[in-house]
Design a protein around this motif. Structure first.
Motif, PDB file in Angstrom:
ATOM      1  N   ASP A  77      -9.527   0.160   5.308  1.00  0.00           N
ATOM      2  CA  ASP A  77      -9.106   1.083   6.349  1.00  0.00           C
ATOM      3  C   ASP A  77      -9.867   2.409   6.358  1.00  0.00           C
ATOM      4  O   ASP A  77      -9.434   3.363   7.001  1.00  0.00           O
ATOM      5  CB  ASP A  77      -7.596   1.310   6.312  1.00  0.00           C
ATOM      6  CG  ASP A  77      -7.022   1.428   4.908  1.00  0.00           C
ATOM      7  OD1 ASP A  77      -7.767   1.221   3.934  1.00  0.00           O
ATOM      8  OD2 ASP A  77      -5.828   1.721   4.783  1.00  0.00           O
ATOM      9  N   ILE A  78     -10.985   2.492   5.667  1.00  0.00           N
ATOM     10  CA  ILE A  78     -11.842   3.679   5.709  1.00  0.00           C
ATOM     11  C   ILE A  78     -13.299   3.250   5.526  1.00  0.00           C
ATOM     12  O   ILE A  78     -13.580   2.106   5.177  1.00  0.00           O
ATOM     13  CB  ILE A  78     -11.474   4.722   4.614  1.00  0.00           C
ATOM     14  CG1 ILE A  78     -11.593   4.103   3.225  1.00  0.00           C
ATOM     15  CG2 ILE A  78     -10.107   5.299   4.843  1.00  0.00           C
ATOM     16  CD1 ILE A  78     -11.487   5.121   2.109  1.00  0.00           C
ATOM     17  N   CYS A  79     -14.197   4.164   5.737  1.00  0.00           N
ATOM     18  CA  CYS A  79     -15.632   3.881   5.574  1.00  0.00           C
ATOM     19  C   CYS A  79     -16.082   4.278   4.167  1.00  0.00           C
ATOM     20  O   CYS A  79     -17.030   5.044   4.006  1.00  0.00           O
ATOM     21  CB  CYS A  79     -16.441   4.623   6.629  1.00  0.00           C
ATOM     22  SG  CYS A  79     -16.142   4.031   8.296  1.00  0.00           S
ATOM     23  N   GLU A  80     -15.392   3.812   3.166  1.00  0.00           N
ATOM     24  CA  GLU A  80     -15.722   4.083   1.762  1.00  0.00           C
ATOM     25  C   GLU A  80     -15.681   2.769   1.025  1.00  0.00           C
ATOM     26  O   GLU A  80     -15.073   1.801   1.477  1.00  0.00           O
ATOM     27  CB  GLU A  80     -14.684   5.020   1.120  1.00  0.00           C
ATOM     28  CG  GLU A  80     -14.756   6.420   1.582  1.00  0.00           C
ATOM     29  CD  GLU A  80     -15.185   7.391   0.500  1.00  0.00           C
ATOM     30  OE1 GLU A  80     -15.813   6.995  -0.498  1.00  0.00           O
ATOM     31  OE2 GLU A  80     -14.880   8.564   0.676  1.00  0.00           O
ATOM     32  N   THR A  81     -16.304   2.763  -0.120  1.00  0.00           N
ATOM     33  CA  THR A  81     -16.185   1.633  -1.030  1.00  0.00           C
ATOM     34  C   THR A  81     -15.751   2.175  -2.381  1.00  0.00           C
ATOM     35  O   THR A  81     -15.926   3.354  -2.679  1.00  0.00           O
ATOM     36  CB  THR A  81     -17.521   0.879  -1.180  1.00  0.00           C
ATOM     37  OG1 THR A  81     -18.526   1.790  -1.626  1.00  0.00           O
ATOM     38  CG2 THR A  81     -17.934   0.228   0.124  1.00  0.00           C
ATOM     39  N   LYS A 163      -6.927   1.653   1.381  1.00  0.00           N
ATOM     40  CA  LYS A 163      -7.239   2.968   0.820  1.00  0.00           C
ATOM     41  C   LYS A 163      -6.191   3.349  -0.217  1.00  0.00           C
ATOM     42  O   LYS A 163      -6.512   3.880  -1.280  1.00  0.00           O
ATOM     43  CB  LYS A 163      -7.302   4.025   1.923  1.00  0.00           C
ATOM     44  CG  LYS A 163      -7.553   5.421   1.396  1.00  0.00           C
ATOM     45  CD  LYS A 163      -7.554   6.457   2.501  1.00  0.00           C
ATOM     46  CE  LYS A 163      -7.731   7.854   1.920  1.00  0.00           C
ATOM     47  NZ  LYS A 163      -7.638   8.878   2.953  1.00  0.00           N
ATOM     48  N   LYS A 164      -4.934   3.058   0.074  1.00  0.00           N
ATOM     49  CA  LYS A 164      -3.856   3.384  -0.859  1.00  0.00           C
ATOM     50  C   LYS A 164      -4.082   2.684  -2.202  1.00  0.00           C
ATOM     51  O   LYS A 164      -3.914   3.288  -3.262  1.00  0.00           O
ATOM     52  CB  LYS A 164      -2.504   2.984  -0.263  1.00  0.00           C
ATOM     53  CG  LYS A 164      -1.332   3.299  -1.163  1.00  0.00           C
ATOM     54  CD  LYS A 164      -0.011   2.894  -0.529  1.00  0.00           C
ATOM     55  CE  LYS A 164       1.114   3.230  -1.494  1.00  0.00           C
ATOM     56  NZ  LYS A 164       2.403   2.770  -1.013  1.00  0.00           N
ATOM     57  N   VAL A 167      -7.003   4.375  -4.074  1.00  0.00           N
ATOM     58  CA  VAL A 167      -6.566   5.647  -4.649  1.00  0.00           C
ATOM     59  C   VAL A 167      -5.681   5.402  -5.876  1.00  0.00           C
ATOM     60  O   VAL A 167      -5.824   6.085  -6.896  1.00  0.00           O
ATOM     61  CB  VAL A 167      -5.843   6.508  -3.584  1.00  0.00           C
ATOM     62  CG1 VAL A 167      -5.146   7.699  -4.207  1.00  0.00           C
ATOM     63  CG2 VAL A 167      -6.836   6.956  -2.516  1.00  0.00           C
ATOM     64  N   ASN A 168      -4.792   4.410  -5.800  1.00  0.00           N
ATOM     65  CA  ASN A 168      -3.949   4.075  -6.949  1.00  0.00           C
ATOM     66  C   ASN A 168      -4.792   3.655  -8.153  1.00  0.00           C
ATOM     67  O   ASN A 168      -4.501   4.035  -9.291  1.00  0.00           O
ATOM     68  CB  ASN A 168      -2.962   2.958  -6.602  1.00  0.00           C
ATOM     69  CG  ASN A 168      -1.842   3.437  -5.710  1.00  0.00           C
ATOM     70  OD1 ASN A 168      -1.579   4.624  -5.584  1.00  0.00           O
ATOM     71  ND2 ASN A 168      -1.185   2.494  -5.053  1.00  0.00           N
ATOM     72  N   ARG A 169      -5.836   2.872  -7.925  1.00  0.00           N
ATOM     73  CA  ARG A 169      -6.702   2.430  -9.026  1.00  0.00           C
ATOM     74  C   ARG A 169      -7.429   3.613  -9.660  1.00  0.00           C
ATOM     75  O   ARG A 169      -7.538   3.704 -10.885  1.00  0.00           O
ATOM     76  CB  ARG A 169      -7.722   1.416  -8.532  1.00  0.00           C
ATOM     77  CG  ARG A 169      -7.102   0.099  -8.203  1.00  0.00           C
ATOM     78  CD  ARG A 169      -8.128  -0.891  -7.761  1.00  0.00           C
ATOM     79  NE  ARG A 169      -7.444  -2.057  -7.218  1.00  0.00           N
ATOM     80  CZ  ARG A 169      -8.055  -3.128  -6.786  1.00  0.00           C
ATOM     81  NH1 ARG A 169      -9.374  -3.201  -6.848  1.00  0.00           N
ATOM     82  NH2 ARG A 169      -7.371  -4.134  -6.313  1.00  0.00           N
ATOM     83  N   ILE A 170      -7.912   4.516  -8.822  1.00  0.00           N
ATOM     84  CA  ILE A 170      -8.611   5.698  -9.342  1.00  0.00           C
ATOM     85  C   ILE A 170      -7.639   6.536 -10.164  1.00  0.00           C
ATOM     86  O   ILE A 170      -7.934   6.935 -11.287  1.00  0.00           O
ATOM     87  CB  ILE A 170      -9.232   6.522  -8.201  1.00  0.00           C
ATOM     88  CG1 ILE A 170     -10.345   5.726  -7.529  1.00  0.00           C
ATOM     89  CG2 ILE A 170      -9.759   7.854  -8.722  1.00  0.00           C
ATOM     90  CD1 ILE A 170     -10.818   6.308  -6.206  1.00  0.00           C
ATOM     91  N   ASP A 171      -6.462   6.805  -9.603  1.00  0.00           N
ATOM     92  CA  ASP A 171      -5.443   7.575 -10.328  1.00  0.00           C
ATOM     93  C   ASP A 171      -5.090   6.918 -11.653  1.00  0.00           C
ATOM     94  O   ASP A 171      -4.981   7.586 -12.673  1.00  0.00           O
ATOM     95  CB  ASP A 171      -4.178   7.732  -9.484  1.00  0.00           C
ATOM     96  CG  ASP A 171      -4.085   9.089  -8.825  1.00  0.00           C
ATOM     97  OD1 ASP A 171      -4.846   9.998  -9.180  1.00  0.00           O
ATOM     98  OD2 ASP A 171      -3.220   9.236  -7.928  1.00  0.00           O
TER      99      ASP A 171
END
Length: 178
Positions: A77-81, A163-164, A167-171
């Protein structure tokens, strides 16, 4: 991993390596394959060899060989990987070929490897079969899990994650830094 938590993801991060603040998502990197990580300190000293790109474990009856690789996870849902720095095991022949050509900037070849890190959300990921593709310019090889292997990580790799979830994985990884 090489990042310290600065603020809530995906704001800013202070890099533990350079000390600078970055606003990009950090790569989720593992310092070693799980096989090496699980060795005792004494075993690491006696039978292990680890540097930034290669790892060997010299057992009495075999040598396990690993290289550091990358994996790019699509975020829907975003233009990021979401970028990963992982380790795979290779056969003796493939490991030797990669090591011999490590400084050859034109070396582009494919190997078969087994994933050797676990991402918390997926439990045991060891031994997911992967294609390992080297890249020109001496960049780290990229892996592509075999699409027909039945595992939630493989499914998410090909279908993407939210995206959620990214972000959860990064956190999760940032919160578990020692």
């Amino acid at each position: 991993m090489f990042w310290k938590r600065k603020k809530k993801v995906p704001s800013e991060f202070t890099c533990a390596e350079c000390g600078k603040i970055h606003s990009d998502w950090p790569a989720l990197a593992f310092n070693s394959p799980t096989n090496y990580h699980n060795l005792s300190d004494k075993e690491k000293e006696e039978i292990g060899k680890l540097d930034t790109d290669f790892c060997e474990i010299h057992h009495p009856d075999q040598i396990d060989r690993f290289i550091r690789v990358t994996l790019t996870q699509k975020v829907n849902d975003i233009c990021e990987t979401l970028e990963y720095g992982l380790w795979v095991s290779l056969s003796e022949k493939s490991y030797s070929d990669y090591k011999e050509n490590y400084n050859n900037s034109n070396h582009e070849v494919g190997y078969f490897g087994w994933l050797c890190n676990n991402i918390a959300e997926y439990g045991n990921m060891l031994s997911i079969p992967c294609d390992v593709i080297t890249k020109a310019g001496n960049r780290r090889p990229e892996i592509f899990p075999h699409q027909d292997f039945d595992h939630p990580f493989v499914k998410d790799y090909y279908e993407g994650i939210s995206k959620k979830e990214a972000v959860n994985r990064i956190d999760e990884m940032l919160n578990n830094l020692g």
